[in-house]
Scaffold this motif. Structure first.
Motif, PDB file in Angstrom:
ATOM      1  N   PRO A 177       0.770  -1.243   0.000  1.00 62.74           N
ATOM      2  CA  PRO A 177       0.000   0.000   0.000  1.00 62.74           C
ATOM      3  C   PRO A 177       0.805   1.300   0.000  1.00 62.74           C
ATOM      4  N   ARG A 202       3.344   2.861  16.021  1.00 60.64           N
ATOM      5  CA  ARG A 202       2.417   3.870  15.511  1.00 60.64           C
ATOM      6  C   ARG A 202       2.368   5.082  16.455  1.00 60.64           C
ATOM      7  N   ARG A 238      -8.881   8.623  12.375  1.00 58.90           N
ATOM      8  CA  ARG A 238      -8.963   7.491  11.442  1.00 58.90           C
ATOM      9  C   ARG A 238      -8.143   6.345  12.015  1.00 58.90           C
ATOM     10  N   PHE A 260      -6.608   2.898   3.939  1.00 66.71           N
ATOM     11  CA  PHE A 260      -5.597   3.944   3.809  1.00 66.71           C
ATOM     12  C   PHE A 260      -5.860   4.806   2.561  1.00 66.71           C
ATOM     13  N   ASN A 315       0.005   6.405  12.581  1.00 70.36           N
ATOM     14  CA  ASN A 315       0.840   5.572  11.709  1.00 70.36           C
ATOM     15  C   ASN A 315       2.292   5.693  12.144  1.00 70.36           C
ATOM     16  N   VAL A 351       5.728   5.743   7.502  1.00 67.59           N
ATOM     17  CA  VAL A 351       4.511   5.964   6.692  1.00 67.59           C
ATOM     18  C   VAL A 351       4.220   7.466   6.599  1.00 67.59           C
TER      19      VAL A 351
HETATM   20  O1  PAF Z   1      -2.594   2.926   8.283  1.00 63.69           O
HETATM   21  C1  PAF Z   1      -2.582   1.945   7.528  1.00 63.69           C
HETATM   22  O2  PAF Z   1      -3.583   1.579   6.909  1.00 63.69           O
HETATM   23  C2  PAF Z   1      -1.292   1.152   7.410  1.00 63.69           C
HETATM   24  O3  PAF Z   1      -0.428   1.447   8.446  1.00 63.69           O
HETATM   25  C3  PAF Z   1      -0.567   1.405   6.056  1.00 63.69           C
HETATM   26  C4  PAF Z   1      -0.179   2.845   5.915  1.00 63.69           C
HETATM   27  C5  PAF Z   1      -1.487   1.032   4.882  1.00 63.69           C
HETATM   28  C6  PAF Z   1       0.690   0.562   5.990  1.00 63.69           C
HETATM   29  O4  PAF Z   1       0.449  -0.778   6.185  1.00 63.69           O
END
Ligand code: PAF
Length: 319
Positions: free
Chosen positions: A30, A142, A163, A186, A203, A207
């Motif tokens: 992602p 996170r 979120r 995401f 996060n 990220v």
């Molecule tokens: O927040 C999320 O959905 C996840 O940490 C992400 C950014 C897709 C990475 O796995």
């Protein structure tokens, strides 16, 4: 041309080399290519293609809807996905144990547990759900960001629309702190932050940096409230079709991918906070972690009851 001449001409032509059958393995993840997941996927691709020669072509694609990508692996429309455990509990409920806040003391503890018999047994659980858990990777600890205010204490979280991933364990933690958890993929996050549907998100530093979340979030608090494991999941039928030697090479390549991914998380975490400050974020680094854990007491009681209490204790006590 007579038939005899045509045959003679055909025989005179050089034989075309038989086309080499190449198997494509698509790995979706992602995040941008230049991220900790991109580093893991690229290292895997390079190691496997080196070992298996031209018979395999590993294609890396971005798909920032992790649940959708896991479903695609399950039905076999793509071969593999690198995903956080965020939505994985909806497929393999046992993994929810790993999503409990403040379960892991630090990165060494988390990596140690995932590489131990505990993590390896958990990988084995995926086969009952039509998936193959191949190797643990990492997303990181996170932290909370938001556009409203500096968060210094648990009380500052109250009332924030945050979120979360589509993960019951995380949602329970945020509702216990008095926030309004809003689960979404995401892929929907940046528009939701821009439109004010949510005030914040949480996060790991890699990220936040890779996705420029500083452009839509002003405040960052290093809560480190939960470790976010990542995992390479593949389609079991794809692995079964490989020769034993190719499968062994793929597993080795996956390990190389995990090592590259973890190394990149380590380096992003070292440089990321300064980088986010440079980009204009206000960063709260002094966080009373014990105060957050006290505020989460009701959630911890519920996790003991609804998750695997004995496993949670084993993980906490792991040395
Ligand atoms: O927040 C999320 O959905 C996840 O940490 C992400 C950014 C897709 C990475 O796995």
């Amino acid at each position: 041309m007579t038939r005899r001449l045509a045959l003679a001409a055909a025989l005179a032509l050089p034989m075309a080399a038989p086309a080499l059958a190449q198997t494509q393995i698509t790995i979706q993840h992602p995040l941008p290519l230049n991220s900790h997941y991109g580093a893991g996927a690229t290292a895997l691709k390079e190691a496997f293609e080196r070992a298996a020669g031209a018979r395999y072509n590993v294609v890396i694609q971005r798909n920032d809807n992790e649940r959708e990508a896991i479903e695609s692996v399950q039905i076999g429309t793509i071969e593999c996905v690198i995903t956080s455990t965020g939505p994985v509990g909806n497929f393999v409920p046992e993994t929810r144990n790993l999503d409990v806040p403040f379960l892991f003391r630090d990165t060494a503890h988390a990596r140690g547990v995932l590489d131990s018999e505990i993590g390896q047994t958990m990988l084995g659980r995926f086969s009952a759900r039509g998936l193959a858990g191949v190797v643990w990777m990492e997303n990181g600890f996170r932290h909370l960001t938001n556009s409203r205010r500096e968060v210094n204490t648990p009380a500052d979280v109250r009332g924030l629309k945050v979120r979360t991933m589509e993960n019951q364990v995380h949602m329970r933690a945020f509702s216990t702190l008095g926030a309004l958890p809003t689960p979404m993929a995401f892929s929907e996050l940046v528009p939701a932050l821009q439109q004010g549907t949510v005030d914040g998100q949480e996060n790991p530093i890699p990220v936040i940096v890779a996705n420029n979340l500083n452009q839509v979030q002003r405040y960052l608090t290093l809560t480190g409230h939960v470790y976010s494991p990542a995992i390479l999941i593949c389609n079991p039928a794809m692995l079964a079709r490989m020769t034993a030697a190719d499968r062994a090479a793929f597993m080795e390549a996956a390990k190389a991918g995990a090592a590259a991914n973890r190394a990149r998380v380590t380096s992003d975490e070292q440089s990321g906070v300064e980088e986010l400050r440079r980009r204009g974020m206000t960063v709260v680094t002094q966080v009373d972690s014990a105060a957050f854990q006290t505020a989460l007491a009701a959630a911890f009681t519920e996790y003991e009851r609804t998750l695997d209490g004995a496993l949670l204790r084993r993980i906490r006590e792991w040395r």
